[in-house]
Design an enzyme around this catalytic site. Structure first.
Site, PDB file in Angstrom:
ATOM      1  N   ASP A 186     -10.686 -40.693 -31.421  1.00 23.93           N
ATOM      2  CA  ASP A 186     -11.944 -39.722 -31.138  1.00 23.93           C
ATOM      3  C   ASP A 186     -12.070 -38.712 -32.366  1.00 23.93           C
ATOM      4  O   ASP A 186     -12.450 -37.754 -32.226  1.00 23.93           O
ATOM      5  CB  ASP A 186     -11.474 -38.936 -29.911  1.00 23.93           C
ATOM      6  CG  ASP A 186     -11.496 -40.286 -28.715  1.00 23.93           C
ATOM      7  OD1 ASP A 186     -11.991 -41.341 -28.844  1.00 23.93           O
ATOM      8  OD2 ASP A 186     -10.454 -39.946 -27.924  1.00 23.93           O
TER       9      ASP A 186
ATOM     10  N   LYS B 292     -15.200 -41.434 -36.023  1.00 20.48           N
ATOM     11  CA  LYS B 292     -15.453 -42.627 -36.780  1.00 20.48           C
ATOM     12  C   LYS B 292     -16.680 -43.107 -36.754  1.00 20.48           C
ATOM     13  O   LYS B 292     -17.327 -43.309 -37.749  1.00 20.48           O
ATOM     14  CB  LYS B 292     -14.329 -43.533 -36.469  1.00 20.48           C
ATOM     15  CG  LYS B 292     -12.767 -43.134 -36.554  1.00 20.48           C
ATOM     16  CD  LYS B 292     -11.780 -44.137 -36.242  1.00 20.48           C
ATOM     17  CE  LYS B 292     -11.520 -44.258 -34.545  1.00 20.48           C
ATOM     18  NZ  LYS B 292     -11.338 -43.302 -33.754  1.00 20.48           N
TER      19      LYS B 292
ATOM     20  N   GLY C 231     -14.171 -45.988 -27.864  1.00 14.73           N
ATOM     21  CA  GLY C 231     -15.306 -45.479 -27.303  1.00 14.73           C
ATOM     22  C   GLY C 231     -16.056 -44.473 -28.787  1.00 14.73           C
ATOM     23  O   GLY C 231     -15.439 -43.534 -28.856  1.00 14.73           O
ATOM     24  N   HIS C 232     -17.012 -45.094 -29.138  1.00 16.00           N
ATOM     25  CA  HIS C 232     -17.613 -44.504 -30.571  1.00 16.00           C
ATOM     26  C   HIS C 232     -18.798 -44.045 -30.122  1.00 16.00           C
ATOM     27  O   HIS C 232     -19.896 -44.792 -30.077  1.00 16.00           O
ATOM     28  CB  HIS C 232     -17.519 -45.763 -31.689  1.00 16.00           C
ATOM     29  CG  HIS C 232     -16.275 -45.910 -32.113  1.00 16.00           C
ATOM     30  ND1 HIS C 232     -15.832 -46.727 -33.107  1.00 16.00           N
ATOM     31  CD2 HIS C 232     -14.960 -45.595 -31.716  1.00 16.00           C
ATOM     32  CE1 HIS C 232     -14.478 -47.082 -33.336  1.00 16.00           C
ATOM     33  NE2 HIS C 232     -14.158 -46.297 -32.358  1.00 16.00           N
TER      34      HIS C 232
ATOM     35  N   GLN D 186      -9.407 -46.589 -32.583  1.00 12.85           N
ATOM     36  CA  GLN D 186      -8.184 -45.940 -32.396  1.00 12.85           C
ATOM     37  C   GLN D 186      -7.830 -45.241 -33.682  1.00 12.85           C
ATOM     38  O   GLN D 186      -8.666 -44.956 -34.450  1.00 12.85           O
ATOM     39  CB  GLN D 186      -7.036 -46.772 -32.049  1.00 12.85           C
ATOM     40  CG  GLN D 186      -7.200 -47.345 -30.546  1.00 12.85           C
ATOM     41  CD  GLN D 186      -8.086 -48.418 -30.696  1.00 12.85           C
ATOM     42  OE1 GLN D 186      -7.987 -49.491 -31.334  1.00 12.85           O
ATOM     43  NE2 GLN D 186      -9.174 -48.597 -29.837  1.00 12.85           N
TER      44      GLN D 186
HETATM   45  P1  GDP Z   1     -14.507 -42.010 -32.387  1.00 12.34           P
HETATM   46  O1  GDP Z   1     -14.022 -42.887 -31.305  1.00 12.34           O
HETATM   47  O2  GDP Z   1     -13.663 -41.792 -33.440  1.00 12.34           O
HETATM   48  O3  GDP Z   1     -15.962 -42.663 -32.873  1.00 12.34           O
HETATM   49  O4  GDP Z   1     -14.917 -40.585 -31.912  1.00 12.34           O
HETATM   50  P2  GDP Z   1     -15.602 -40.405 -30.365  1.00 12.34           P
HETATM   51  O5  GDP Z   1     -16.974 -40.937 -30.313  1.00 12.34           O
HETATM   52  O6  GDP Z   1     -15.005 -40.774 -29.208  1.00 12.34           O
HETATM   53  O7  GDP Z   1     -15.604 -38.874 -30.236  1.00 12.34           O
HETATM   54  C1  GDP Z   1     -16.263 -37.860 -31.240  1.00 12.34           C
HETATM   55  C2  GDP Z   1     -17.299 -37.169 -30.780  1.00 12.34           C
HETATM   56  O8  GDP Z   1     -17.836 -36.060 -31.514  1.00 12.34           O
HETATM   57  C3  GDP Z   1     -18.632 -37.895 -30.511  1.00 12.34           C
HETATM   58  O9  GDP Z   1     -19.263 -37.401 -29.356  1.00 12.34           O
HETATM   59  C4  GDP Z   1     -19.515 -37.565 -31.670  1.00 12.34           C
HETATM   60  O10 GDP Z   1     -21.106 -37.803 -31.414  1.00 12.34           O
HETATM   61  C5  GDP Z   1     -19.167 -36.346 -31.954  1.00 12.34           C
HETATM   62  N1  GDP Z   1     -19.176 -35.780 -33.259  1.00 12.34           N
HETATM   63  C6  GDP Z   1     -19.114 -36.472 -34.557  1.00 12.34           C
HETATM   64  N2  GDP Z   1     -19.012 -35.729 -35.780  1.00 12.34           N
HETATM   65  C7  GDP Z   1     -19.394 -34.635 -35.162  1.00 12.34           C
HETATM   66  C8  GDP Z   1     -19.272 -33.106 -35.690  1.00 12.34           C
HETATM   67  O11 GDP Z   1     -19.103 -33.158 -37.062  1.00 12.34           O
HETATM   68  N3  GDP Z   1     -19.776 -32.015 -34.995  1.00 12.34           N
HETATM   69  C9  GDP Z   1     -19.869 -32.331 -33.617  1.00 12.34           C
HETATM   70  N4  GDP Z   1     -20.125 -31.239 -33.079  1.00 12.34           N
HETATM   71  N5  GDP Z   1     -19.821 -33.506 -32.787  1.00 12.34           N
HETATM   72  C10 GDP Z   1     -19.471 -34.656 -33.806  1.00 12.34           C
HETATM   73  P1  IMO Z   2     -11.501 -44.708 -30.470  1.00  9.51           P
HETATM   74  O1  IMO Z   2     -11.883 -45.763 -31.027  1.00  9.51           O
HETATM   75  C1  IMO Z   2      -8.318 -42.251 -28.093  1.00  9.51           C
HETATM   76  C2  IMO Z   2      -5.115 -44.631 -26.317  1.00  9.51           C
HETATM   77  C3  IMO Z   2      -5.120 -44.576 -24.863  1.00  9.51           C
HETATM   78  C4  IMO Z   2      -3.819 -44.775 -24.688  1.00  9.51           C
HETATM   79  C5  IMO Z   2      -3.222 -45.768 -25.669  1.00  9.51           C
HETATM   80  C6  IMO Z   2      -2.956 -47.139 -25.318  1.00  9.51           C
HETATM   81  O2  IMO Z   2     -12.562 -44.125 -29.459  1.00  9.51           O
HETATM   82  O3  IMO Z   2     -10.772 -43.737 -31.334  1.00  9.51           O
HETATM   83  P2  IMO Z   2      -4.771 -48.988 -24.866  1.00  9.51           P
HETATM   84  O4  IMO Z   2      -5.837 -48.745 -23.782  1.00  9.51           O
HETATM   85  O5  IMO Z   2      -5.299 -49.074 -26.201  1.00  9.51           O
HETATM   86  O6  IMO Z   2      -3.638 -49.833 -24.552  1.00  9.51           O
HETATM   87  O7  IMO Z   2      -4.192 -47.533 -24.494  1.00  9.51           O
HETATM   88  O8  IMO Z   2      -4.106 -45.344 -26.694  1.00  9.51           O
HETATM   89  N1  IMO Z   2      -6.492 -44.957 -26.880  1.00  9.51           N
HETATM   90  C7  IMO Z   2      -7.222 -44.319 -27.382  1.00  9.51           C
HETATM   91  N2  IMO Z   2      -7.348 -42.892 -27.471  1.00  9.51           N
HETATM   92  N3  IMO Z   2      -9.437 -42.921 -28.688  1.00  9.51           N
HETATM   93  C8  IMO Z   2      -9.327 -44.418 -28.548  1.00  9.51           C
HETATM   94  O9  IMO Z   2     -10.199 -45.062 -29.338  1.00  9.51           O
HETATM   95  C9  IMO Z   2      -8.447 -45.042 -27.923  1.00  9.51           C
HETATM   96  N4  IMO Z   2      -8.063 -46.252 -27.696  1.00  9.51           N
HETATM   97  C10 IMO Z   2      -6.781 -46.502 -27.114  1.00  9.51           C
HETATM   98  O10 IMO Z   2      -5.771 -43.382 -24.256  1.00  9.51           O
HETATM   99  O11 IMO Z   2      -3.129 -43.465 -25.016  1.00  9.51           O
HETATM  100 MG    MG Z   3     -13.500 -42.411 -29.242  1.00  7.82          MG
END
Ligand code: GDP
Ligand code: IMO
Ligand code: MG
Length: 428
Positions: free
Chosen positions: A13, A16, A40-41, A223
């Site tokens: 999270d 990416k 979850g991107h 991840q």
């Molecule tokens: P990922 O799994 O690595 O793709 O990250 P997630 O999407 O799960 O979580 C990142 C969150 O931060 C998302 O809601 C993005 O829209 C948001 N985001 C990404 N870059 C920035 C930033 O520079 N500032 C803010 N405020 N939000 C951001």
């Molecule tokens: P993105 O791509 C954050 C964590 C789960 C758990 C562990 C194992 O959005 O960054 P799994 O379901 O993969 O067997 O769970 O990994 N986990 C993540 N945490 N971001 C993710 O994906 C994750 N995908 C799995 O919470 O701790």
């Molecule tokens: Mg994510």
């Protein structure tokens, strides 16, 4: 050659999806190479949010092809839902390629994930319950079903019967759970097979031909390093290799064909699920980070655990992935903090450690060594150049680069595409 890997450096999270979407505008192909719908991107385009799970984050760029490579564990139901959702929003989804070698997430994988987690009580991993671990287990156990088997009607019916009888035995004898129904699964998955068939191909030759003809390719990690099955905080990890090395086996692209690696670094740190987190702040600072950053999981909605940036972890990620540049995200979330801390080393029994301990018992005992930075107390979300950033923000970033030994390549100050500051001159 023009191949760039985007890999998470912390516990996921990091943003990416945002970075991949930003760079996808310049790329021909975006490739997911590991993980599955546990990802979850979130990508924001013109203020509209898109939550992507299996779909590569290049999908919002009309001319960019999206590949789900062999290293991904593929849940057809999720991908088809994503395609439908995107189509309804007017997004072009024709340009998807799905590896015929990717393993398919079956109903028993999700069920076993759930049953196992429930049976572990307070020893649970805190998985996303998407069947990721059980699907990779079957792959290693050589009883997986691949996409090429799924789209072969005869082969699928035979394999399903054989494997389901073994799975039902475990369900009944170990978990005292009702068996799964063969006909129901057969019908459901035959339906998926017809719908996914147009996307299926040999992504190995597709990608290698594209590389040889000079196409620009982004490999999108899901991840992150600290969730890597070998290098993360085992057993509190996922079941794949999110580090850049995962591209080799997960996409069939040789290591020498990778040009550049970007490590995505959230400006502070979060973790969902159980397991060690040395810089976690179980106090009002952690609460403030969670509120300011709306830190709740995209896939499960769980509150994320929060803490200060751990530069030791980012440095480790850099070693493992050969990271050329950092893409620092969510710096704007720190805008209102008076003071910001960064962990620059770990201490154990009074001595500075030179590595990340393998043993969780030892890791639980390490003491983070913090440096304290004055906050900038300014809204940075409108900064578009590095020189626009307040001095205190630059000091924080520059120290991060110094401690980790990784250059600053991108700084993100908001979720939208335009809220991106580019320092790296040679991305592709
Ligand atoms: P990922 O799994 O690595 O793709 O990250 P997630 O999407 O799960 O979580 C990142 C969150 O931060 C998302 O809601 C993005 O829209 C948001 N985001 C990404 N870059 C920035 C930033 O520079 N500032 C803010 N405020 N939000 C951001
Ligand atoms: P993105 O791509 C954050 C964590 C789960 C758990 C562990 C194992 O959005 O960054 P799994 O379901 O993969 O067997 O769970 O990994 N986990 C993540 N945490 N971001 C993710 O994906 C994750 N995908 C799995 O919470 O701790
Ligand atoms: Mg994510």
């Amino acid at each position: 050659m023009s191949t760039v890997v985007i890999s998470g450096t912390q516990w996921g999270d990091e943003g990416k999806g945002k970075i991949v979407d930003y760079l996808a505008g310049q790329a021909d192909i975006v490739v997911r190479f590991q993980g599955g719908s546990n990802a979850g991107h979130t990508v924001t385009v013109n203020g509209e949010e898109y939550k992507l799970r299996l779909m590569p984050s290049g999908i919002l760029c009309k001319d960019t092809a999206c590949v789900i490579a062999n290293g991904v564990v593929f849940d057809p139901q999720i991908l088809l839902e994503e395609i439908d959702g995107l189509k309804k929003r007017g997004i072009h989804t024709e340009n998807i390629r799905l590896s015929n070698r990717a393993h398919v997430v079956m109903p028993w994988h999700k069920l076993f994930d759930e049953l196992k987690e429930n049976s572990l009580g307070d020893k649970k991993i805190g998985t996303t319950r998407r069947g990721i671990g059980p699907c990779y287990i079957d792959k290693a156990d050589r009883i997986g079903i691949r996409v090429c088997d799924l789209i072969d009607k005869e082969e699928f019916a035979i394999r399903l019967k054989e494997i389901l009888s073994r799975k039902n035995l475990i369900l009944e004898k170990v978990y005292n759970h009702a068996p799964l129904n063969y006909e129901e699964i057969l019908n459901e998955y035959e339906g998926y097979a017809e719908k996914i068939r147009p996307y299926v191909c040999d992504t190995i030759s597709f990608l290698n031909d594209a590389i040889d003809s000079g196409k620009k390719i982004l490999f999108e990690g899901a991840q992150a390093t600290m969730l890597d099955i070998d290098y993360g905080t085992y057993p509190y990890v996922t079941s794949s290799h999110p580090i850049s090395g995962g591209v080799g086996v997960g996409a069939g692209v040789a290591p020498k064909k990778i040009d550049k690696v970007f490590g995505v670094v959230k400006a502070y740190c979060t973790r969902v699920g159980e397991g060690p987190f040395p810089t976690e702040q179980l106090n009002e600072i952690g609460d403030k980070l969670r509120e300011a950053g709306h830190e709740f999981g995209t896939v499960t909605g769980r509150p994320r655990r929060t803490g200060w940036l751990d530069a030791c972890v980012v440095k480790y990620a850099g070693q493992l992935s050969g990271t050329d540049y950092m893409a620092v995200t969510r710096l704007d979330i720190l805008d209102t903090f008076d003071e910001i801390k960064m962990c620059v080393a770990y201490k154990l029994d009074g001595k500075i450690l030179n590595e990340i301990p393998a043993s969780l018992k030892v890791l639980a005992k390490v003491e983070p060594v913090y440096e304290t930075f004055s906050g900038w107390k300014t809204d940075i979300s409108k900064c578009r150049n590095y020189s626009d950033l307040p001095e205190n923000a630059k000091k924080y970033l520059e120290r991060m680069a110094e401690v980790t030994g990784i250059k600053l390549g991108i700084v993100s100050v908001g979720p939208n595409r335009e809220q991106t500051i580019i320092l790296a001159k040679d991305i592709f």
